[in-house]
Design an enzyme around this catalytic site. Sequence first.
Site, PDB file in Angstrom:
ATOM      1  N   SER A  95      29.797   6.581  69.334  1.00  0.00           N
ATOM      2  CA  SER A  95      30.250   8.104  70.151  1.00  0.00           C
ATOM      3  C   SER A  95      31.611   8.572  69.763  1.00  0.00           C
ATOM      4  O   SER A  95      32.301   8.216  69.103  1.00  0.00           O
ATOM      5  CB  SER A  95      29.749   7.973  71.545  1.00  0.00           C
ATOM      6  OG  SER A  95      29.676   9.260  72.159  1.00  0.00           O
ATOM      7  N   ASN A  96      31.980   9.469  70.568  1.00  0.00           N
ATOM      8  CA  ASN A  96      33.206  10.168  70.452  1.00  0.00           C
ATOM      9  C   ASN A  96      33.831  10.276  72.080  1.00  0.00           C
ATOM     10  O   ASN A  96      33.017  10.255  72.979  1.00  0.00           O
ATOM     11  CB  ASN A  96      33.143  11.392  69.684  1.00  0.00           C
ATOM     12  CG  ASN A  96      32.289  12.325  70.149  1.00  0.00           C
ATOM     13  OD1 ASN A  96      32.569  12.856  71.167  1.00  0.00           O
ATOM     14  ND2 ASN A  96      30.999  12.670  69.679  1.00  0.00           N
TER      15      ASN A  96
END
Length: 223
Positions: free
Chosen positions: A29-30
């Site tokens: 993810s981020n």
Amino acid sequence: LAPKDFRGKKVVVTAGGTREAIDPVRFLSNPSSGKMGYAIAEAAYLRGAEVVLVSAPTHLKASQGIRVIPVISAQQMYEAVLSEVEDADVVIKAAAVADYTPVKVAEHKIKKGEGNLTIELTRTPDILAELGKRKKVGQILVGFAAETQNLLENAKSKLERKNADLIIANDVSIKGSGFGVDTNKVTILSRNGKEILPMMSKKELAHRILDRVLNFMNDFTAK
Ligand code: C5P
């Protein structure tokens, strides 16, 4: 009190960072907090729009009157957005969508071993580009460009490549701009030029973006 200048308009907003599963307990993810997308959704709602918020996981809560469609992965976001886009007047893609996802999700938790581990990734669908291909006359498409280098060139090419009407370019390497924080420093690009905005709260920026969208809509109805 906000003017109800979006009354009768359907606005679809995406927010948050998608999660791409590696195994049952891990994902790629981020650091997207979802704050920008939620601020846009709230502002559009305050201004009288029917708002659909397609949200990847965040810690935020939307107002009662906003219809939230929770999603996790880029593929799920793609499907949710496409199911809502048909009658949308405006689509604003503030989500940080993963560009790659694991080719396969391990059925069980991956156990550590001695050597390196390689995970093969494949491209996710580009939602904004797909919306650009299907764009109807009068529909306004807004994308974001989070960059750490060549901000304006990259944003400009995104505008063209994805057939968007506005690209909100933010340099995520500047302090107080981009991921996680409550402020943002952006330049708004359209085919007619660019508007360099000062650092401001994401709430205020949300209204500025909607002002620009409204200009576009008025141009269409005037024609
Ligand atoms: O190409 P890039 O990811 O930098 O483009 C950013 C814009 O495109 C954002 O508005 C983002 O929400 C959107 N995007 C998308 N689907 C992807 C990747 C990005 O809609 N798979």
